[in-house]
Design a protein around this motif. Structure first.
Motif, PDB file in Angstrom:
ATOM      1  N   LEU A  74       0.826  -1.205   0.000  1.00 23.76           N
ATOM      2  CA  LEU A  74       0.000   0.000   0.000  1.00 23.76           C
ATOM      3  C   LEU A  74       0.860   1.255   0.000  1.00 23.76           C
ATOM      4  O   LEU A  74       0.615   2.203  -0.756  1.00 23.76           O
ATOM      5  N   MET A  75       1.886   1.265   0.849  1.00 22.72           N
ATOM      6  CA  MET A  75       2.757   2.440   0.934  1.00 22.72           C
ATOM      7  C   MET A  75       3.629   2.586  -0.309  1.00 22.72           C
ATOM      8  O   MET A  75       3.889   3.694  -0.776  1.00 22.72           O
ATOM      9  N   LEU A  76       4.077   1.459  -0.867  1.00 25.58           N
ATOM     10  CA  LEU A  76       4.867   1.513  -2.097  1.00 25.58           C
ATOM     11  C   LEU A  76       4.034   2.044  -3.254  1.00 25.58           C
ATOM     12  O   LEU A  76       4.510   2.876  -4.046  1.00 25.58           O
ATOM     13  N   ASP A  77       2.809   1.572  -3.376  1.00 28.67           N
ATOM     14  CA  ASP A  77       1.934   2.052  -4.445  1.00 28.67           C
ATOM     15  C   ASP A  77       1.628   3.537  -4.274  1.00 28.67           C
ATOM     16  O   ASP A  77       1.581   4.290  -5.260  1.00 28.67           O
ATOM     17  N   PHE A  78       1.425   3.975  -3.039  1.00 30.53           N
ATOM     18  CA  PHE A  78       1.174   5.398  -2.788  1.00 30.53           C
ATOM     19  C   PHE A  78       2.408   6.221  -3.164  1.00 30.53           C
ATOM     20  O   PHE A  78       2.278   7.276  -3.814  1.00 30.53           O
ATOM     21  N   ASP A  79       3.582   5.756  -2.770  1.00 35.24           N
ATOM     22  CA  ASP A  79       4.827   6.459  -3.098  1.00 35.24           C
ATOM     23  C   ASP A  79       4.990   6.579  -4.608  1.00 35.24           C
ATOM     24  O   ASP A  79       5.310   7.646  -5.135  1.00 35.24           O
ATOM     25  N   PHE A  80       4.748   5.477  -5.312  1.00 38.40           N
ATOM     26  CA  PHE A  80       4.922   5.500  -6.764  1.00 38.40           C
ATOM     27  C   PHE A  80       3.946   6.466  -7.428  1.00 38.40           C
ATOM     28  O   PHE A  80       4.342   7.309  -8.243  1.00 38.40           O
ATOM     29  N   LYS A  81       2.674   6.359  -7.113  1.00 38.71           N
ATOM     30  CA  LYS A  81       1.660   7.188  -7.767  1.00 38.71           C
ATOM     31  C   LYS A  81       1.849   8.674  -7.441  1.00 38.71           C
ATOM     32  O   LYS A  81       1.631   9.543  -8.284  1.00 38.71           O
ATOM     33  N   TYR A  82       2.248   8.952  -6.215  1.00 41.43           N
ATOM     34  CA  TYR A  82       2.400  10.348  -5.793  1.00 41.43           C
ATOM     35  C   TYR A  82       3.624  10.997  -6.432  1.00 41.43           C
ATOM     36  O   TYR A  82       3.615  12.204  -6.719  1.00 41.43           O
ATOM     37  N   ASN A  83       4.686  10.207  -6.676  1.00 40.85           N
ATOM     38  CA  ASN A  83       5.949  10.784  -7.149  1.00 40.85           C
ATOM     39  C   ASN A  83       6.328  10.384  -8.574  1.00 40.85           C
ATOM     40  O   ASN A  83       7.438  10.702  -9.016  1.00 40.85           O
ATOM     41  N   VAL A  84       5.440   9.686  -9.290  1.00 44.88           N
ATOM     42  CA  VAL A  84       5.815   9.215 -10.618  1.00 44.88           C
ATOM     43  C   VAL A  84       6.135  10.376 -11.558  1.00 44.88           C
ATOM     44  O   VAL A  84       7.023  10.271 -12.432  1.00 44.88           O
ATOM     45  N   GLY A  85       5.438  11.498 -11.410  1.00 50.60           N
ATOM     46  CA  GLY A  85       5.717  12.648 -12.276  1.00 50.60           C
ATOM     47  C   GLY A  85       7.126  13.171 -12.097  1.00 50.60           C
ATOM     48  O   GLY A  85       7.839  13.441 -13.084  1.00 50.60           O
ATOM     49  N   ASN A  86       7.571  13.329 -10.853  1.00 51.55           N
ATOM     50  CA  ASN A  86       8.934  13.804 -10.589  1.00 51.55           C
ATOM     51  C   ASN A  86       9.976  12.786 -11.039  1.00 51.55           C
ATOM     52  O   ASN A  86      11.037  13.161 -11.566  1.00 51.55           O
ATOM     53  N   ARG A  87       9.689  11.505 -10.845  1.00 48.84           N
ATOM     54  CA  ARG A  87      10.635  10.485 -11.302  1.00 48.84           C
ATOM     55  C   ARG A  87      10.730  10.484 -12.830  1.00 48.84           C
ATOM     56  O   ARG A  87      11.806  10.262 -13.397  1.00 48.84           O
ATOM     57  N   GLN A  88       9.609  10.732 -13.502  1.00 42.77           N
ATOM     58  CA  GLN A  88       9.620  10.795 -14.963  1.00 42.77           C
ATOM     59  C   GLN A  88      10.502  11.947 -15.442  1.00 42.77           C
ATOM     60  O   GLN A  88      11.239  11.814 -16.426  1.00 42.77           O
ATOM     61  N   LYS A  89      10.449  13.080 -14.745  1.00 39.42           N
ATOM     62  CA  LYS A  89      11.309  14.217 -15.107  1.00 39.42           C
ATOM     63  C   LYS A  89      12.782  13.857 -14.944  1.00 39.42           C
ATOM     64  O   LYS A  89      13.615  14.198 -15.793  1.00 39.42           O
ATOM     65  N   CYS A  90      13.120  13.189 -13.845  1.00 41.30           N
ATOM     66  CA  CYS A  90      14.509  12.779 -13.621  1.00 41.30           C
ATOM     67  C   CYS A  90      14.983  11.823 -14.705  1.00 41.30           C
ATOM     68  O   CYS A  90      16.117  11.941 -15.209  1.00 41.30           O
ATOM     69  N   VAL A  91      14.130  10.872 -15.086  1.00 42.88           N
ATOM     70  CA  VAL A  91      14.484   9.913 -16.131  1.00 42.88           C
ATOM     71  C   VAL A  91      14.755  10.638 -17.445  1.00 42.88           C
ATOM     72  O   VAL A  91      15.743  10.363 -18.146  1.00 42.88           O
ATOM     73  N   ALA A  92      13.878  11.568 -17.791  1.00 44.29           N
ATOM     74  CA  ALA A  92      14.039  12.304 -19.046  1.00 44.29           C
ATOM     75  C   ALA A  92      15.364  13.063 -19.068  1.00 44.29           C
ATOM     76  O   ALA A  92      16.068  13.081 -20.089  1.00 44.29           O
TER      77      ALA A  92
END
Length: 235
Positions: free
Chosen positions: A128-146
């Motif tokens: 539950l906490m991992l899924d929340f972390d991913f969904k909440y921060n996926v946008g910022n992680r996508q920027k870092c990847v780019a």
């Protein structure tokens, strides 16, 4: 004596009052509930507090590992479970034995213990906490990847994230850029343990599923989160 000088009627009244006062301090069966009342009142505070501490420790275990290191946090977990077991026994004895205590003081310790145990056994707080972390921060992680994959030159291995994005990867704010012949991947750590024990969110540039197995470039656990993103673990 002073008592012998008292009129007979006053002496009888004094003795009667003493008997009534003595009777009020004793419950049926000649049992004094006062000690159990204090224990039950204490248990009604301590048991819910320990139960809440255990739940919080389980819910935020990855943050505690980050804060306390993988060497100290397991000890904290063990002490918390030990305290929970002790207070569970206390709650049981209070429920059974503290018959002179208030109903709420008797029931609350056992109720909080039972609810906590049921939640721990039935709810997967880790996912539950991992899924929340991913969904909440996926946008910022996508920027870092780019930014990482668009960087001129060969970016490979462990890379330090900018300070503003350091919270996206546990264990020091670093990510691992993995390159092979056909694909590039970026791993954001959710747990960075001892030696090669780790887990994290992996971005796969071509969307291919990471390999499972025992090899150095393979993972023991792979779970797809969305297109291009996977949760992986290695131990």
């Amino acid at each position: 004596s002073a008592s012998s000088q008292m009129p007979l009627k006053n002496r009888q009244k004094h003795q009667a009052e003493s008997v009534v006062q003595s009777t009020n301090n004793v419950t049926p069966g000649n049992q004094k509930p006062a000690p159990w009342r204090g224990i039950a009142r204490t248990a009604a505070i301590v048991c819910p507090l320990v139960s809440a501490t255990l739940l919080l420790e389980i819910i935020f275990q990855w943050d505690l590992v980050e804060l306390l290191t993988p060497f100290i946090e397991p000890g904290v977990v063990g002490l918390t479970w030990l305290a929970f077991c002790v207070t569970s026994l206390l709650a049981f004895f209070v429920l059974v034995c503290a018959r002179g205590a208030k109903p709420l003081d008797r029931i609350l310790p056992m109720a909080s213990t039972a609810v906590t145990l049921a939640l721990v056994l039935t709810v997967d707080f880790t996912n539950l906490m991992l899924d929340f972390d991913f969904k909440y921060n996926v946008g910022n992680r996508q920027k870092c990847v780019a930014e990482l994959l668009a960087t001129p030159g060969k970016v490979d291995g462990i890379v330090k994230l900018p300070t503003t994005f350091g919270f996206l990867s546990k264990g020091g704010g670093e990510v691992e850029v993995i390159r092979n012949r056909t694909n590039r991947s970026v791993l954001f750590f959710t747990y960075r343990g001892v030696l090669d024990n780790y887990s994290g969110f992996l971005y796969s540039e071509d969307g291919s599923t990471p390999s499972t197995g025992k090899g150095p470039d393979e993972y023991n656990q792979v779970r797809k989160l969305q297109d291009h993103w996977f949760f992986v673990a290695h131990w």
